[in-house]
Write a protein that holds these residues in place. Sequence first.
Motif, PDB file in Angstrom:
ATOM      1  N   ASN A   1       0.012 -30.795   0.920  1.00  0.00           N
ATOM      2  CA  ASN A   1       0.954 -30.486   2.013  1.00  0.00           C
ATOM      3  C   ASN A   1       0.269 -29.858   3.220  1.00  0.00           C
ATOM      4  O   ASN A   1       0.882 -29.058   3.936  1.00  0.00           O
ATOM      5  CB  ASN A   1       2.077 -29.578   1.509  1.00  0.00           C
ATOM      6  N   ARG A   2      -0.982 -30.189   3.443  1.00  0.00           N
ATOM      7  CA  ARG A   2      -1.711 -29.658   4.587  1.00  0.00           C
ATOM      8  C   ARG A   2      -2.355 -30.807   5.364  1.00  0.00           C
ATOM      9  O   ARG A   2      -2.472 -31.928   4.886  1.00  0.00           O
ATOM     10  CB  ARG A   2      -2.810 -28.699   4.116  1.00  0.00           C
ATOM     11  N   GLY A   3      -2.798 -30.498   6.583  1.00  0.00           N
ATOM     12  CA  GLY A   3      -3.570 -31.476   7.340  1.00  0.00           C
ATOM     13  C   GLY A   3      -5.001 -31.548   6.836  1.00  0.00           C
ATOM     14  O   GLY A   3      -5.406 -30.815   5.946  1.00  0.00           O
ATOM     15  N   LEU A   4      -5.758 -32.470   7.417  1.00  0.00           N
ATOM     16  CA  LEU A   4      -7.152 -32.618   7.019  1.00  0.00           C
ATOM     17  C   LEU A   4      -8.012 -31.531   7.649  1.00  0.00           C
ATOM     18  O   LEU A   4      -7.805 -31.154   8.807  1.00  0.00           O
ATOM     19  CB  LEU A   4      -7.689 -33.976   7.459  1.00  0.00           C
ATOM     20  N   GLN A   5      -8.988 -31.066   6.862  1.00  0.00           N
ATOM     21  CA  GLN A   5      -9.930 -30.069   7.365  1.00  0.00           C
ATOM     22  C   GLN A   5     -11.333 -30.658   7.335  1.00  0.00           C
ATOM     23  O   GLN A   5     -11.727 -31.281   6.350  1.00  0.00           O
ATOM     24  CB  GLN A   5      -9.911 -28.821   6.485  1.00  0.00           C
ATOM     25  N   PHE A   6     -12.072 -30.439   8.391  1.00  0.00           N
ATOM     26  CA  PHE A   6     -13.438 -30.925   8.500  1.00  0.00           C
ATOM     27  C   PHE A   6     -14.339 -30.182   7.525  1.00  0.00           C
ATOM     28  O   PHE A   6     -14.289 -28.949   7.415  1.00  0.00           O
ATOM     29  CB  PHE A   6     -13.918 -30.714   9.928  1.00  0.00           C
TER      30      PHE A   6
ATOM     31  N   TYR B   1       2.774 -38.374   9.030  1.00  0.00           N
ATOM     32  CA  TYR B   1       2.136 -38.597  10.326  1.00  0.00           C
ATOM     33  C   TYR B   1       1.293 -37.385  10.709  1.00  0.00           C
ATOM     34  O   TYR B   1       1.759 -36.257  10.678  1.00  0.00           O
ATOM     35  CB  TYR B   1       3.193 -38.866  11.393  1.00  0.00           C
ATOM     36  N   PHE B   2       0.065 -37.664  11.085  1.00  0.00           N
ATOM     37  CA  PHE B   2      -0.845 -36.606  11.507  1.00  0.00           C
ATOM     38  C   PHE B   2      -1.304 -36.841  12.936  1.00  0.00           C
ATOM     39  O   PHE B   2      -1.635 -37.964  13.321  1.00  0.00           O
ATOM     40  CB  PHE B   2      -2.081 -36.544  10.613  1.00  0.00           C
ATOM     41  N   CYS B   3      -1.335 -35.765  13.677  1.00  0.00           N
ATOM     42  CA  CYS B   3      -1.897 -35.753  15.018  1.00  0.00           C
ATOM     43  C   CYS B   3      -3.243 -35.050  14.944  1.00  0.00           C
ATOM     44  O   CYS B   3      -3.423 -34.118  14.135  1.00  0.00           O
ATOM     45  CB  CYS B   3      -0.950 -35.004  15.947  1.00  0.00           C
ATOM     46  N   ALA B   4      -4.188 -35.486  15.745  1.00  0.00           N
ATOM     47  CA  ALA B   4      -5.507 -34.860  15.772  1.00  0.00           C
ATOM     48  C   ALA B   4      -6.014 -34.818  17.205  1.00  0.00           C
ATOM     49  O   ALA B   4      -5.551 -35.587  18.061  1.00  0.00           O
ATOM     50  CB  ALA B   4      -6.485 -35.617  14.879  1.00  0.00           C
ATOM     51  N   SER B   5      -6.963 -33.945  17.447  1.00  0.00           N
ATOM     52  CA  SER B   5      -7.570 -33.875  18.773  1.00  0.00           C
ATOM     53  C   SER B   5      -9.054 -33.573  18.633  1.00  0.00           C
ATOM     54  O   SER B   5      -9.511 -33.071  17.595  1.00  0.00           O
ATOM     55  CB  SER B   5      -6.898 -32.802  19.628  1.00  0.00           C
TER      56      SER B   5
ATOM     57  N   TYR C   1     -17.251 -33.229  23.918  1.00  0.00           N
ATOM     58  CA  TYR C   1     -18.668 -33.142  23.560  1.00  0.00           C
ATOM     59  C   TYR C   1     -18.868 -32.913  22.079  1.00  0.00           C
ATOM     60  O   TYR C   1     -19.876 -32.365  21.645  1.00  0.00           O
ATOM     61  CB  TYR C   1     -19.333 -32.045  24.385  1.00  0.00           C
ATOM     62  N   THR C   2     -17.937 -33.317  21.292  1.00  0.00           N
ATOM     63  CA  THR C   2     -18.038 -33.210  19.842  1.00  0.00           C
ATOM     64  C   THR C   2     -17.434 -34.447  19.201  1.00  0.00           C
ATOM     65  O   THR C   2     -16.632 -35.149  19.829  1.00  0.00           O
ATOM     66  CB  THR C   2     -17.316 -31.950  19.314  1.00  0.00           C
ATOM     67  N   ASP C   3     -17.831 -34.722  17.973  1.00  0.00           N
ATOM     68  CA  ASP C   3     -17.231 -35.841  17.240  1.00  0.00           C
ATOM     69  C   ASP C   3     -16.227 -35.372  16.199  1.00  0.00           C
ATOM     70  O   ASP C   3     -15.623 -36.186  15.517  1.00  0.00           O
ATOM     71  CB  ASP C   3     -18.329 -36.654  16.552  1.00  0.00           C
ATOM     72  N   THR C   4     -16.042 -34.080  16.065  1.00  0.00           N
ATOM     73  CA  THR C   4     -15.166 -33.542  15.023  1.00  0.00           C
ATOM     74  C   THR C   4     -13.720 -33.540  15.500  1.00  0.00           C
ATOM     75  O   THR C   4     -13.407 -32.973  16.547  1.00  0.00           O
ATOM     76  CB  THR C   4     -15.583 -32.118  14.650  1.00  0.00           C
ATOM     77  N   GLN C   5     -12.849 -34.153  14.719  1.00  0.00           N
ATOM     78  CA  GLN C   5     -11.428 -34.131  15.024  1.00  0.00           C
ATOM     79  C   GLN C   5     -10.754 -32.992  14.268  1.00  0.00           C
ATOM     80  O   GLN C   5     -11.092 -32.712  13.121  1.00  0.00           O
ATOM     81  CB  GLN C   5     -10.774 -35.467  14.646  1.00  0.00           C
ATOM     82  N   TYR C   6      -9.772 -32.368  14.920  1.00  0.00           N
ATOM     83  CA  TYR C   6      -8.997 -31.287  14.332  1.00  0.00           C
ATOM     84  C   TYR C   6      -7.568 -31.776  14.138  1.00  0.00           C
ATOM     85  O   TYR C   6      -6.961 -32.303  15.077  1.00  0.00           O
ATOM     86  CB  TYR C   6      -9.036 -30.050  15.232  1.00  0.00           C
ATOM     87  N   PHE C   7      -7.062 -31.572  12.922  1.00  0.00           N
ATOM     88  CA  PHE C   7      -5.788 -32.152  12.552  1.00  0.00           C
ATOM     89  C   PHE C   7      -4.663 -31.120  12.543  1.00  0.00           C
ATOM     90  O   PHE C   7      -4.865 -29.952  12.211  1.00  0.00           O
ATOM     91  CB  PHE C   7      -5.883 -32.776  11.156  1.00  0.00           C
ATOM     92  N   GLY C   8      -3.464 -31.603  12.867  1.00  0.00           N
ATOM     93  CA  GLY C   8      -2.269 -30.813  12.699  1.00  0.00           C
ATOM     94  C   GLY C   8      -1.803 -30.849  11.252  1.00  0.00           C
ATOM     95  O   GLY C   8      -2.363 -31.571  10.425  1.00  0.00           O
ATOM     96  N   PRO C   9      -0.732 -30.103  10.922  1.00  0.00           N
ATOM     97  CA  PRO C   9      -0.262 -29.994   9.542  1.00  0.00           C
ATOM     98  C   PRO C   9       0.534 -31.204   9.057  1.00  0.00           C
ATOM     99  O   PRO C   9       0.800 -31.326   7.870  1.00  0.00           O
ATOM    100  CB  PRO C   9       0.612 -28.744   9.556  1.00  0.00           C
ATOM    101  N   GLY C  10       0.933 -32.078   9.969  1.00  0.00           N
ATOM    102  CA  GLY C  10       1.623 -33.296   9.561  1.00  0.00           C
ATOM    103  C   GLY C  10       3.129 -33.218   9.664  1.00  0.00           C
ATOM    104  O   GLY C  10       3.722 -32.128   9.650  1.00  0.00           O
TER     105      GLY C  10
END
Lengths: 118, 112
Positions: free
Chosen positions: A41-46, B89-93, B97-106
């Motif tokens: 139930n969480r988003g993805l973490q790097f 559904y997940f949103c990310a940003s 200058y980085t390749d790492t995406q950060y995701f929301g909780p969905g």
Amino acid sequence: AQSVAQPEDQVNVAEGNPLTVKCTYSVSGNPYLFWYVQYPNRGLQFLLKYITGDNLVKGSYGFEAEFNKSQTSFHLKKPSALVSDSALYFCAVRFLYHGSGNTGKLIFGQGTTLQVKP
Amino acid sequence: NAGVTQTPKFRILKIGQSMTLQCAQDMNHNYMYWYRQDPGMGLKLIYYSVGAGITDKGEVPNGYNVSRSTTEDFPLRLELAAPSQTSVYFCASKGSYTDTQYFGPGTRLTVL
């Protein structure tokens, strides 16, 4: 076509044992590779990424991954698994865009569920 | 620092209804993405944006629309909801200058 494959739907390991979650990729050119973790139930973490340089990449929570160009693999590893490592793990590769600009799009594998038992 | 936020967390729609999934980030990221996650299928890219006013289709855009009027917000619109759009559904940003995406909780969406 560019793609990522995670050949195991689930990996089971006992706490304290080493773990490996497998990933293979298919891209033209040099790959940018990533591992993400998703807890329930969480988003993805790097977790970590490979861009260039040393083939062994260290990341968060004691995880590491080994890039192997000849085998087109990027397996995730940890020397000693914890119960709290139980989660869904995704391998991803950056989409190589043969045009102007880098869109940063990622192609994800289907995910591997890691179950660590006490 | 909130990162990427998504609303609502859960929603049930009837077939044919429409709705907008909200996504906002406070990291001043130019790049934003919408994914859907279906069991055993990984994440599929629906739409993405490389900056305010610029959007483009991903792998599975049919049945969805997006807009990007500000850097912070990237709403996803579902028109005429169908059972096939039942998904998480997940949103990310990510920054420029980085390749790492950060995701929301969905957002967990069910279409009945």
